[in-house]
Write a protein that holds these residues in place. Structure first.
Motif, PDB file in Angstrom:
ATOM      1  N   GLU A   1       0.814  -1.212   0.000  1.00  0.00           N
ATOM      2  CA  GLU A   1       0.000   0.000   0.000  1.00  0.00           C
ATOM      3  C   GLU A   1       0.848   1.263   0.000  1.00  0.00           C
ATOM      4  O   GLU A   1       0.335   2.351  -0.204  1.00  0.00           O
TER       5      GLU A   1
ATOM      6  N   GLU B   1       3.461   1.908  -9.721  1.00  0.00           N
ATOM      7  CA  GLU B   1       2.178   2.166  -9.074  1.00  0.00           C
ATOM      8  C   GLU B   1       1.070   1.567  -9.927  1.00  0.00           C
ATOM      9  O   GLU B   1       1.043   1.739 -11.145  1.00  0.00           O
TER      10      GLU B   1
ATOM     11  N   ASP C   1      -3.220   0.937 -10.190  1.00  0.00           N
ATOM     12  CA  ASP C   1      -4.570   1.244  -9.735  1.00  0.00           C
ATOM     13  C   ASP C   1      -5.282  -0.099  -9.613  1.00  0.00           C
ATOM     14  O   ASP C   1      -5.460  -0.804 -10.613  1.00  0.00           O
ATOM     15  N   THR C   2      -5.669  -0.467  -8.404  1.00  0.00           N
ATOM     16  CA  THR C   2      -6.265  -1.790  -8.208  1.00  0.00           C
ATOM     17  C   THR C   2      -7.547  -1.966  -9.014  1.00  0.00           C
ATOM     18  O   THR C   2      -7.862  -3.072  -9.435  1.00  0.00           O
ATOM     19  N   ALA C   3      -8.263  -0.889  -9.266  1.00  0.00           N
ATOM     20  CA  ALA C   3      -9.472  -0.998 -10.094  1.00  0.00           C
ATOM     21  C   ALA C   3      -9.103  -1.420 -11.516  1.00  0.00           C
ATOM     22  O   ALA C   3      -9.797  -2.231 -12.132  1.00  0.00           O
ATOM     23  N   ASP C   4      -7.997  -0.901 -12.039  1.00  0.00           N
ATOM     24  CA  ASP C   4      -7.549  -1.290 -13.379  1.00  0.00           C
ATOM     25  C   ASP C   4      -7.079  -2.742 -13.411  1.00  0.00           C
ATOM     26  O   ASP C   4      -7.281  -3.447 -14.398  1.00  0.00           O
TER      27      ASP C   4
END
Length: 144
Positions: free
Chosen positions: A67, A88, A90-93
């Motif tokens: 994180e 980095e 984006d966990t949504a991606d």
């Protein structure tokens, strides 16, 4: 660098990971003698079930994320002694691409491994959670 060029996330086999408790599990329990007695007329043993379970678990892959990028011990361990780089995500991606249908799970840290997986753990819903609990567990010394 190959992973960056080829656009994939590297996931080593569990045996190659640096924490001996990472993805550690054992199989077998005191009830195995009873199950073996029930299987005996068919010439089967509970070990066959455990072999199938181990084969399944050994096909899993584990990719670790953090994180934060500001954890110095992690840079020392995983960033070639501070010479690495930080990516980095984006966990949504991630959930749209290769991780579609997968769940990101937090690592749990503990002094001891969880008990052995037994025949009692092999119920459909319980088995998934029991296996995930073991492959997402690390020794407490690795917590940062």
């Amino acid at each position: 660098m190959e992973a960056l060029r080829e656009s994939y996330l590297f996931s080593p086999p569990f045996a190659a990971m640096n924490d001996p408790m990472e993805a550690y599990y054992e199989t077998g329990g005191p009830g195995d003698r009873i199950v073996n007695a029930m299987f005996a007329p068919a010439g089967l043993k509970v070990d066959i079930m455990y072999e199938m379970l181990s084969d399944m678990i050994n096909r899993f892959a584990l990719v670790s994320f953090s994180e934060t990028y500001e954890n110095l011990p992690m840079w020392a361990y995983y960033g070639s002694n501070f010479a690495g780089m930080c990516l980095e995500f984006d966990t949504a991606d991630l959930m749209i691409g290769d991780f579609q249908g997968e769940k990101l799970r937090p690592v749990t840290y503990a002094r001891n491994a969880l008990p052995s997986l037994t025949v009692a753990d092999m119920g459909a819903q319980h088995l998934e959670e029991a296996v995930i609990a073991r492959i997402t567990r690390k020794r407490s010394e690795w917590a940062h």
